[in-house]
Design an enzyme around this catalytic site. Structure first.
Site, PDB file in Angstrom:
ATOM      1  N   SER A 192       0.835  -1.204   0.000  1.00  0.00           N
ATOM      2  CA  SER A 192       0.000   0.000   0.000  1.00  0.00           C
ATOM      3  C   SER A 192       0.872   1.257   0.000  1.00  0.00           C
ATOM      4  O   SER A 192       1.669   1.441  -0.914  1.00  0.00           O
ATOM      5  CB  SER A 192      -0.975  -0.038   1.190  1.00  0.00           C
ATOM      6  OG  SER A 192      -1.979   0.948   1.067  1.00  0.00           O
ATOM      7  N   ASP A 238      -8.372  -2.639  -7.315  1.00  0.00           N
ATOM      8  CA  ASP A 238      -7.783  -2.447  -5.986  1.00  0.00           C
ATOM      9  C   ASP A 238      -8.835  -1.895  -5.020  1.00  0.00           C
ATOM     10  O   ASP A 238      -9.406  -0.827  -5.244  1.00  0.00           O
ATOM     11  CB  ASP A 238      -6.598  -1.487  -6.088  1.00  0.00           C
ATOM     12  CG  ASP A 238      -5.864  -1.328  -4.781  1.00  0.00           C
ATOM     13  OD1 ASP A 238      -6.401  -0.648  -3.889  1.00  0.00           O
ATOM     14  OD2 ASP A 238      -4.769  -1.890  -4.646  1.00  0.00           O
ATOM     15  N   HIS A 261      -6.416  -5.888  -1.852  1.00  0.00           N
ATOM     16  CA  HIS A 261      -5.403  -4.877  -1.575  1.00  0.00           C
ATOM     17  C   HIS A 261      -4.364  -5.502  -0.654  1.00  0.00           C
ATOM     18  O   HIS A 261      -4.709  -6.012   0.410  1.00  0.00           O
ATOM     19  CB  HIS A 261      -6.048  -3.660  -0.911  1.00  0.00           C
ATOM     20  CG  HIS A 261      -5.128  -2.496  -0.714  1.00  0.00           C
ATOM     21  ND1 HIS A 261      -4.619  -1.764  -1.765  1.00  0.00           N
ATOM     22  CD2 HIS A 261      -4.628  -1.928   0.411  1.00  0.00           C
ATOM     23  CE1 HIS A 261      -3.863  -0.788  -1.294  1.00  0.00           C
ATOM     24  NE2 HIS A 261      -3.845  -0.877   0.023  1.00  0.00           N
TER      25      HIS A 261
END
Length: 399
Positions: A174, A270, A337
């Site tokens: 991330s 995502d 994610h």
């Protein structure tokens, strides 16, 4: 009847806990005290920290430096909200972290990297480790020093043996995955010239698209992050020499200039980007996207059409990666994610597959140059191996 159901739930909970224990290993927290005199500190001025599981056997001179995610703060008010949490202070961080998936020390769960030195760097600066503002506001005591933390952590690890590295990977999830992109060439310059260095970004390829209201929400937000943290000096000069610094926070504007080999693991849908870039709360005041964002199976046909448009934009932004064997990509058609740090999506019997290949196998083959890997999945919902995220509406998810 109620008691029987409760007993079943408790049995299931015990099973899950035992499974996690067998798949993961708890690793203690190390504070980087040497960083403090350098001004390389968290938002609250506390020292940065990481979890370090030492390598062994043939992996003793191989290193993974993995940066944690957790969003960003774009002004003093938002950074103040983070300052006294684990995302702004090492004083608030858990003393242990469970290493699994890509960070596992068990060969059957992580065959290519299990015996490497594996480090998870905690995220406490709010700028993807790019900030550097000398002044500290006495009213807030906020320190914007993420870029200094990045260098200080690498220097600390060099002193602890990484100076003898034969293989080294900079990676992250991330916001940490964005770090792995933006700091990839810097990492290469800081470690020994003789080491084989590569970078891996997990869910770090954030794209510059308008939200569902037509506003440039993420572009404005990133510009504010860069301005607040003084990040421009730590962004790739190949980008800032031709674009405004805020635009250089987007991987699509820097990836073609990265010289170090790099691999991208990302979901085309995502879940963080759908929730926070495509349909952020500010663009959806009546909550029409609420249920869809929590569970993709609850999206209407119109919403799925918008998400297919997002995928098209994502793949367009990804085009700069190219097809060189020095680069690689695993772009699945899942609503997910960060897929490398959990065993179920990294490598397990039911893990997501592309070209009949797990993420673990794709990354390992690419790193060791057994074969190149550039695969993009078909459109949702074509891949039955996906582990699509389902979110709890009452729980905040920064990663």
């Amino acid at each position: 009847m109620k008691g029987t159901r409760m007993a079943k739930w408790l049995s299931l909970l015990v099973f899950v806990v035992l499974l996690l224990k067998t798949e993961g290993v708890d690793v203690g927290l190390t504070y980087v005290q040497s960083a403090v005199p350098k001004g390389a500190v968290c938002l609250d001025g506390s020292p940065p920290a990481y979890h370090f599981d030492k390598g062994f056997g043939a992996g003793i001179n191989n290193w993974i430096v993995h940066f944690e995610g957790g969003g960003w703060c774009n002004n003093a008010s938002v950074c103040l909200d983070r300052r006294d949490t684990r995302l702004g202070s090492s004083k608030q961080m858990d003393q242990t972290a469970s290493f699994s998936g890509y960070l596992s020390n068990k060969q059957k769960f992580n065959p290519d990297f299990y015996n490497w030195n594996r480090i998870k760097v905690r995220y406490c600066d709010g700028s993807s480790f790019t900030g550097d503002v000398e002044a500290v506001d006495p009213k807030t005591n906020l320190h914007y020093r993420g870029g200094r933390i990045f260098v200080a952590v690498i220097e600390d690890l060099l002193a602890k043996g990484m100076r003898n590295a034969q293989n080294a990977i900079l990676s992250g999830c991330s916001a940490g995955g964005l770090t792995a992109i933006l700091q990839c060439d810097r990492f290469r310059s800081l470690i020994p010239a003789g080491a084989k260095a590569k970078c891996i970004s997990d869910a770090g390829y954030f794209i510059n698209v308008k939200d569902v209201s037509g506003a440039q929400h993420i572009q404005e937000f990133y510009s504010q992050v860069v301005a607040t943290h003084g990040s421009a000096k730590n962004l790739p000069a190949s980008c800032t020499s031709r674009l405004s610094p805020g635009l250089c926070f987007f991987p699509e504007n820097v990836v073609s200039q990265i010289r170090t080999p790099i691999f991208f693991v990302n979901a085309a849908y995502d879940s963080w980007q759908i929730k926070n870039i495509l349909a952020p709360g500010v663009a959806d005041p009546h909550g029409q996207w609420r249920d869809c964002k929590l569970d993709i199976k609850k999206c209407s046909s119109a919403q799925l059409s918008v998400m297919q448009g997002f995928r098209t934009n994502f793949l367009s932004a990804l085009s700069g990666v190219g097809s060189s064997p020095a680069r690689g990509k695993f772009i699945d058609g899942c609503y997910a994610h960060c897929q490398m740090g959990t065993q179920e999506t990294w490598m397990r019997a039911d893990s997501p597959l592309l070209a009949k290949t797990t993420i673990a196998k794709a990354v390992g083959d690419w790193y060791y140059e057994r074969r190149p890997f550039h695969e993009i999945d078909c459109t949702y919902p074509c891949n039955p191996t996906c582990h699509n995220r389902i979110f709890d509406n009452n729980r905040r998810s920064d990663d």
